[in-house]
Design an enzyme around this catalytic site. Structure first.
Site, PDB file in Angstrom:
ATOM      1  N   ASP A 281       0.858  -1.192   0.000  1.00 57.26           N
ATOM      2  CA  ASP A 281       0.000   0.000   0.000  1.00 57.26           C
ATOM      3  C   ASP A 281       0.895   1.242   0.000  1.00 57.26           C
ATOM      4  OD1 ASP A 281      -2.850   1.173   0.503  1.00 57.26           O
ATOM      5  OD2 ASP A 281      -1.555   2.192   1.941  1.00 57.26           O
ATOM      6  N   ASN A 289      -2.217  12.777  -5.837  1.00 57.00           N
ATOM      7  CA  ASN A 289      -3.371  12.754  -6.743  1.00 57.00           C
ATOM      8  C   ASN A 289      -4.229  14.006  -6.571  1.00 57.00           C
ATOM      9  OD1 ASN A 289      -4.189  11.103  -8.836  1.00 57.00           O
ATOM     10  ND2 ASN A 289      -5.729  10.044  -7.633  1.00 57.00           N
ATOM     11  N   HIS A 294      -4.901  13.857 -11.511  1.00 54.06           N
ATOM     12  CA  HIS A 294      -4.943  12.416 -11.797  1.00 54.06           C
ATOM     13  C   HIS A 294      -3.939  12.019 -12.877  1.00 54.06           C
ATOM     14  CE1 HIS A 294      -8.385  11.619  -9.241  1.00 54.06           C
ATOM     15  NE2 HIS A 294      -8.972  12.707  -9.734  1.00 54.06           N
ATOM     16  N   ASP A 298      -1.604   8.985 -12.251  1.00 52.44           N
ATOM     17  CA  ASP A 298      -1.515   7.800 -13.117  1.00 52.44           C
ATOM     18  C   ASP A 298      -0.071   7.516 -13.508  1.00 52.44           C
ATOM     19  OD1 ASP A 298      -4.222   7.528 -12.945  1.00 52.44           O
ATOM     20  OD2 ASP A 298      -4.674   8.346 -14.921  1.00 52.44           O
ATOM     21  N   ASP A 323      -4.187   2.476  -5.098  1.00 55.16           N
ATOM     22  CA  ASP A 323      -2.732   2.475  -4.923  1.00 55.16           C
ATOM     23  C   ASP A 323      -2.272   1.244  -4.148  1.00 55.16           C
ATOM     24  OD1 ASP A 323      -3.883   3.153  -2.534  1.00 55.16           O
ATOM     25  OD2 ASP A 323      -2.444   4.728  -2.044  1.00 55.16           O
TER      26      ASP A 323
END
Length: 669
Positions: A281, A289, A294, A298, A323
């Protein structure tokens, strides 16, 4: 003006300052020593030293910029402010010279002075060309004052020179304003062009990429035309592969990873091997983000996936969602799994250069083993997820291996949380009271209410169940019950009708909008005089929500309820915070009493001083020996609390304790 334009303007202006400072110094020396007289030389020398000091400061500022800031993303506005301030100060000093010594100047000295000022004003067009106000104000301060004095003088030559000076002042000011406008427009245009060029390069790259894609598509179409059957087979295989991969990271998607896990687990169990599953994680991804968008997020996930893939074999890495990632390590034991996990953490923590952003991420990794921990593939993922979650709660950086002790601890906490929901109804909760006695007479002054929980015969420590109550939201019901119970008991204390009762209040209770209503209800129901109720607030509450805490304490004090600061000295409150709060008593934490010879005495004395300054009483906690009680008495503490006098006891036992204490006092008298 944006920072890029401000920095470029400062660069242009700084590049010319050294020449201007050299010219100012030579000119100043020429006027002071070239036209010296006994009457004015000393004053001119003082002015010359002041000008030299100012020039030195500006030169040092220029050198600082050149060697420290020039190649960095420095604050352009601050740099411009220093340049403008230096220029205005220089102009003011020149104006002081020309105006202050005007009456002592002959025609030749005045003409030389005016010529130098005009030269400096003309030179400022290039030095200050990046700042409109500075360019105009510098010229006006140099020429306008002395030229105006010359025009109104009785000397014809001065009159003509003054008129010429004013005309030159206007001309240079207009020229300077135009030069500044031109320079600013030029810098803006250059930066806009740079931005357009960068945009053009990006667009060309995109066009080139599209071109390559079109070329590849054309070639694939030709191949399909040449061998349609083979192309169909190839495309079918490609679609099957794509359906198994996450479209963003190109790792296995959730369904495909579970399928691979099941196949690997079955083969490993048949061959007697173990496998390890890593649940990964990312820490800090949400912030990236949310702040950078975004698109950047990404790109970060793609880079992290690339780093994961370097540690995985045969695509045995997958994206679980968001994530979160999974990695399967066949033929791995404990040592191998932890080594890979540590290496993976180190790789993820390395800086990310994504779309011109230098980013840093960390990760939390939980590890579970098959068949050691479970033989079920779905449960294996859950166990690794649980190990990760527990490690994340502790904010620890190293990976965590799942253990059955960890699982049992989770079950125990869940049982406690479930049991706590019914503790009041099942009458498992009860209140004990610990006396707080007068330091001199040892007569009870107050009794602190302490909550206890008998969970099916096991006494649960308050340090365990109070945090659980706060996390689950049960603290509101439990806290209200304790407050009501304590008020009712205290109102019925015939053995100590004047003694107070102290009740601890957590920050969650205090910040509840209904807390004051709950307090009013407890006082009304029990008919306890509000002066006999003390609410104990821990000092750490003052760190956040200062306004709300202050408002709640004011409301409490408005009802004549007493307020005590508990565990004083262990929190982070400042004197400025304390002086705005209403409190009556300061409780000295027992850690300072127990370590009185290792620095605790100084803290206790400081606490005593603060309490006295605010007109508050003091209570020393954790008194266990007669020596400690004696030292607290010598230091002036008002009240004492600890095992030396009594341990926390139930209400019935408290009555017996007080009656026994009273009988001892009577027998002594």
């Amino acid at each position: 003006m944006n920072q890029a334009n401000l920095r470029d303007t400062a660069k242009v202006m700084y590049s010319n300052i050294m020449i201007g400072m050299f010219g100012s110094f030579i000119s100043a020396a020429f006027l002071v020593f070239g036209f010296s007289s006994q009457n004015t030389f000393s004053l001119k020398l003082i002015w010359f030293l002041a000008m030299s000091a100012l020039i030195l400061v500006r030169i040092l500022d220029s050198l600082y910029w050149y060697f420290k800031l020039r190649n960095s993303e420095f604050d352009g506005q601050a740099a411009l402010n220093r340049i403008v301030l230096g220029a205005i100060a220089t102009a003011l000093l020149w104006s002081v010279f020309s105006v202050g010594f005007y009456d002592t100047m002959g025609t030749s000295e005045f003409a030389a002075t005016l010529a130098i000022l005009c030269s400096l004003a003309g030179g400022s067009n290039s030095i200050l060309s990046g700042h409109r106000l500075a360019a105009v104000l510098f010229v006006i301060l140099l020429l306008a004052p002395v030229s105006s004095m010359a025009i109104f003088s009785d000397i014809d030559d001065h009159l003509y020179l003054g008129i010429l000076g004013l005309m030159f002042c206007v001309a240079i000011a207009i020229s300077g304003l135009r030069a500044a406008n031109l320079m600013i427009d030029t810098i803006n245009l250059r930066n806009e062009n740079s931005h357009l060029v960068a945009t053009m390069h990006d667009e060309l790259a995109q066009v080139d990429d599209v071109h390559h894609q079109l070329t590849d598509a054309y070639e694939r179409l030709n191949e399909a035309n040449n061998s349609l059957e083979k192309e169909v087979e190839r495309r079918t295989a490609e679609i099957r592969a794509l359906s198994s991969l996450d479209p963003l990271t190109q790792l296995y998607n959730r369904a495909a990873f579970i399928e691979q896990l099941q196949k690997t687990a079955k083969a490993s169990i048949n061959r007697g091997h173990s496998i390890a599953l890593l649940f990964i994680d990312l820490n800090g991804f949400k912030k990236i983000n949310d702040t950078l968008g975004h698109k950047v997020g990404d790109a970060v996930l793609v880079e992290i996936a690339s780093r994961l893939r370097a540690f995985a074999t045969d695509y045995k890495a997958g994206r679980w969602g968001g994530d979160e990632f999974l990695m399967l390590l066949p033929y791995a034991n404990h040592e191998t799994a932890m080594s890979v996990a540590n290496a993976l953490l180190a790789r993820i923590s390395q800086p990310l250069d994504v779309m011109s952003n230098q980013l840093h991420l960390t990760a939390t990794i939980g590890v579970a083993m098959l068949p050691e921990h479970t033989k079920n593939e779905t449960e294996l993922i859950q166990l690794a997820d649980f190990a990760m979650f527990e490690q994340k709660k502790l904010h620890l950086s190293e990976p965590r291996m799942f253990t059955h002790d960890l699982f049992q601890s989770l079950k125990h906490v869940e049982n406690l949380r479930d049991g706590l929901q019914e503790a009041i109804d099942k009458k498992q909760l009860y209140v004990c009271y610990q006396p707080i006695v007068c330091c001199k007479s040892k007569i009870p002054w107050s009794f602190e209410a302490l909550l206890r929980w008998d969970f099916n015969g096991d006494l649960v420590n308050p340090d365990i169940f109070i945090p659980l109550a706060e996390q689950s939201g049960l603290i509101h019901d439990i806290g209200a019950w304790v407050l009501n119970r304590a008020c009712i008991d205290a109102s019925q204390w015939q053995h100590s009708p004047n003694a107070s009762v102290s009740v601890n209040v957590s920050i969650i209770q205090l910040m509840d909008d209904d807390f004051i209503h709950i307090l009013d209800k407890a006082l009304k129901t029990s008919k306890l005089p509000p002066q006999r109720l003390h609410l104990e607030i821990t000092e750490s509450m003052f760190a956040d929500n200062k306004g709300k805490v202050r408002a709640q304490l004011d409301a409490i004090k408005a009802r004549d309820v007493q307020v005590s600061i508990d565990d004083f000295g262990t929190g982070y409150s400042s004197l400025s915070q304390l002086q705005t709060l209403n409190f009556d008593t300061v409780k000295i934490d027992r850690s300072f009493v127990q370590n009185i010879d290792e620095g605790g005495e100084a803290i206790i004395k400081a606490t005593m001083f603060i309490a006295n300054q605010f007109g508050s009483q003091t209570v020393a906690e954790g008194i266990e020996t007669e020596l400690e009680a004696q030292r607290m008495d010598e230091m002036g503490v008002d009240y004492l609390q600890g095992f030396l006098f009594a341990k926390p006891m139930r209400n019935d036992d408290l009555r017996i304790w007080v009656e026994k204490l009273n009988s001892q006092v009577i027998s002594i008298n």
